[in-house]
Design a protein around this motif. Sequence first.
Motif, PDB file in Angstrom:
ATOM      1  N   VAL A   1      29.297  37.315  29.147  1.00  0.00           N
ATOM      2  CA  VAL A   1      29.252  38.265  30.262  1.00  0.00           C
ATOM      3  C   VAL A   1      27.793  38.568  30.576  1.00  0.00           C
ATOM      4  O   VAL A   1      27.001  38.878  29.683  1.00  0.00           O
ATOM      5  N   THR A   2      27.412  38.463  31.847  1.00  0.00           N
ATOM      6  CA  THR A   2      26.013  38.666  32.233  1.00  0.00           C
ATOM      7  C   THR A   2      25.785  39.975  32.976  1.00  0.00           C
ATOM      8  O   THR A   2      24.675  40.500  32.976  1.00  0.00           O
ATOM      9  N   SER A   3      26.821  40.519  33.638  1.00  0.00           N
ATOM     10  CA  SER A   3      26.648  41.804  34.320  1.00  0.00           C
ATOM     11  C   SER A   3      27.996  42.430  34.629  1.00  0.00           C
ATOM     12  O   SER A   3      29.007  41.725  34.730  1.00  0.00           O
ATOM     13  N   ILE A   4      27.980  43.741  34.778  1.00  0.00           N
ATOM     14  CA  ILE A   4      29.168  44.477  35.185  1.00  0.00           C
ATOM     15  C   ILE A   4      28.716  45.674  36.002  1.00  0.00           C
ATOM     16  O   ILE A   4      27.761  46.363  35.632  1.00  0.00           O
ATOM     17  N   SER A   5      29.384  45.904  37.128  1.00  0.00           N
ATOM     18  CA  SER A   5      28.994  47.011  37.999  1.00  0.00           C
ATOM     19  C   SER A   5      30.168  47.405  38.876  1.00  0.00           C
ATOM     20  O   SER A   5      31.109  46.622  39.078  1.00  0.00           O
ATOM     21  N   MET A   6      30.105  48.623  39.394  1.00  0.00           N
ATOM     22  CA  MET A   6      31.088  49.072  40.363  1.00  0.00           C
ATOM     23  C   MET A   6      30.638  48.565  41.737  1.00  0.00           C
ATOM     24  O   MET A   6      29.453  48.611  42.067  1.00  0.00           O
ATOM     25  N   VAL A   7      31.563  48.083  42.529  1.00  0.00           N
ATOM     26  CA  VAL A   7      31.239  47.509  43.833  1.00  0.00           C
ATOM     27  C   VAL A   7      30.799  48.604  44.797  1.00  0.00           C
ATOM     28  O   VAL A   7      31.523  49.583  45.019  1.00  0.00           O
ATOM     29  N   ASP A   8      29.608  48.442  45.365  1.00  0.00           N
ATOM     30  CA  ASP A   8      29.063  49.385  46.352  1.00  0.00           C
ATOM     31  C   ASP A   8      29.068  50.826  45.849  1.00  0.00           C
ATOM     32  O   ASP A   8      29.201  51.768  46.642  1.00  0.00           O
ATOM     33  N   GLY A   9      28.956  50.996  44.543  1.00  0.00           N
ATOM     34  CA  GLY A   9      28.927  52.335  43.974  1.00  0.00           C
ATOM     35  C   GLY A   9      30.251  53.080  44.084  1.00  0.00           C
ATOM     36  O   GLY A   9      30.303  54.298  43.919  1.00  0.00           O
ATOM     37  N   GLY A  10      31.337  52.357  44.367  1.00  0.00           N
ATOM     38  CA  GLY A  10      32.646  52.981  44.525  1.00  0.00           C
ATOM     39  C   GLY A  10      33.311  53.287  43.199  1.00  0.00           C
ATOM     40  O   GLY A  10      32.725  53.163  42.126  1.00  0.00           O
ATOM     41  N   LEU A  11      34.581  53.688  43.279  1.00  0.00           N
ATOM     42  CA  LEU A  11      35.317  54.108  42.089  1.00  0.00           C
ATOM     43  C   LEU A  11      36.476  53.187  41.732  1.00  0.00           C
ATOM     44  O   LEU A  11      36.952  53.223  40.603  1.00  0.00           O
ATOM     45  N   ASP A  12      36.935  52.370  42.686  1.00  0.00           N
ATOM     46  CA  ASP A  12      38.154  51.599  42.439  1.00  0.00           C
ATOM     47  C   ASP A  12      37.951  50.090  42.442  1.00  0.00           C
ATOM     48  O   ASP A  12      38.921  49.335  42.427  1.00  0.00           O
ATOM     49  N   ALA A  13      36.716  49.630  42.476  1.00  0.00           N
ATOM     50  CA  ALA A  13      36.466  48.190  42.453  1.00  0.00           C
ATOM     51  C   ALA A  13      35.267  47.890  41.569  1.00  0.00           C
ATOM     52  O   ALA A  13      34.240  48.565  41.650  1.00  0.00           O
ATOM     53  N   ALA A  14      35.411  46.874  40.736  1.00  0.00           N
ATOM     54  CA  ALA A  14      34.333  46.491  39.816  1.00  0.00           C
ATOM     55  C   ALA A  14      34.050  45.002  39.939  1.00  0.00           C
ATOM     56  O   ALA A  14      34.929  44.209  40.300  1.00  0.00           O
ATOM     57  N   ARG A  15      32.801  44.644  39.631  1.00  0.00           N
ATOM     58  CA  ARG A  15      32.390  43.240  39.672  1.00  0.00           C
ATOM     59  C   ARG A  15      31.843  42.843  38.302  1.00  0.00           C
ATOM     60  O   ARG A  15      30.993  43.530  37.749  1.00  0.00           O
ATOM     61  N   VAL A  16      32.359  41.756  37.774  1.00  0.00           N
ATOM     62  CA  VAL A  16      31.909  41.230  36.485  1.00  0.00           C
ATOM     63  C   VAL A  16      31.434  39.798  36.692  1.00  0.00           C
ATOM     64  O   VAL A  16      32.145  38.985  37.286  1.00  0.00           O
ATOM     65  N   THR A  17      30.219  39.486  36.247  1.00  0.00           N
ATOM     66  CA  THR A  17      29.737  38.110  36.305  1.00  0.00           C
ATOM     67  C   THR A  17      29.617  37.577  34.880  1.00  0.00           C
ATOM     68  O   THR A  17      29.227  38.303  33.974  1.00  0.00           O
ATOM     69  N   TRP A  18      29.982  36.324  34.707  1.00  0.00           N
ATOM     70  CA  TRP A  18      29.909  35.732  33.378  1.00  0.00           C
ATOM     71  C   TRP A  18      29.687  34.232  33.469  1.00  0.00           C
ATOM     72  O   TRP A  18      29.901  33.626  34.522  1.00  0.00           O
ATOM     73  N   GLU A  19      29.207  33.678  32.369  1.00  0.00           N
ATOM     74  CA  GLU A  19      28.923  32.249  32.290  1.00  0.00           C
ATOM     75  C   GLU A  19      29.993  31.549  31.464  1.00  0.00           C
ATOM     76  O   GLU A  19      30.376  32.028  30.393  1.00  0.00           O
TER      77      GLU A  19
END
Length: 285
Positions: free
Chosen positions: A133-151
């Motif tokens: 896993v390389t990163s994890i964040s909430m989409v556009d600073g929201g509360l109901d969507a998250a983005r995870v990037t991984w290799e």
Amino acid sequence: MRATCHASPSSSSRVVFARHQSRRIGTSASKSASASVKTRATAGTDDEFRASVEGMSADPCDDFVCKSSPAVERTLKTVLKDINALRGTTRSTSSYAPDVVYDDGVLKFRGADKYKKYCSYIENNLKQATSRVTSISMVDGGLDAARVTWELNGVNDIGRVGVDIECTYKMNLITGRILEHREMWVVNPSRTDAQAGALLESTRKAHALPLNIMETYDGVKKSMDDVLRKFSVDNDDDASKDMYTDPNDPMKFFQNEDTSKTDILQLATAAAVLFLITKVFQVLN
């Protein structure tokens, strides 16, 4: 790998992922600067994959702050655990809504139960697979969507392949369950041998093709079942309304025959068949 979370005393639900302690299962922890999760078939089991964590790293979860609900936070921890263990068909489906929508650009389906049937590409096509896993964040600073990037790294029949994957999860704030799960796979040339990336792309399409056809058929069949069910209920209601008594014999009943709905049903069936054929051609192309 275990994650612990501490809630801050702010008025909103604010969850901070504490530093993860990486360890190799069954052995002592390494102190190297990089970490990866390796899956391998375990002797004496039937296609069972176990995960081991090598080394220690600055985990992207360390600095991640989840300002959403505790339910969303629990779901994200489960998702990260499944990614780290490269669980495809064996992932925890309790984190997904029953009618979750999945789309990775090649494979598309609806329904949490389909994960156990459809998401077997990595298990069946890549050897020595590892994830990070390389990163994890909430989409556009929201509360109901998250983005995870991984290799994703592994070996196919031609050579090494490395894929950068971006996952977006749309979740229900109350239950935390995932409503939409979308992925984007991009072959990384610096981690991929010549022609191995092309093989990965072609085998992904070959894996998805019959499953997409099955999914299209299931969708059309479900729509037809709904139409037939509604038609049957309406027919029963109309049948009771169209009953008449013979004025000369109160005990004698007769019914007016209305063929309009039968004609509509036949047209709907023909349209559904044409729609199914069209969708199959779209999938094939």
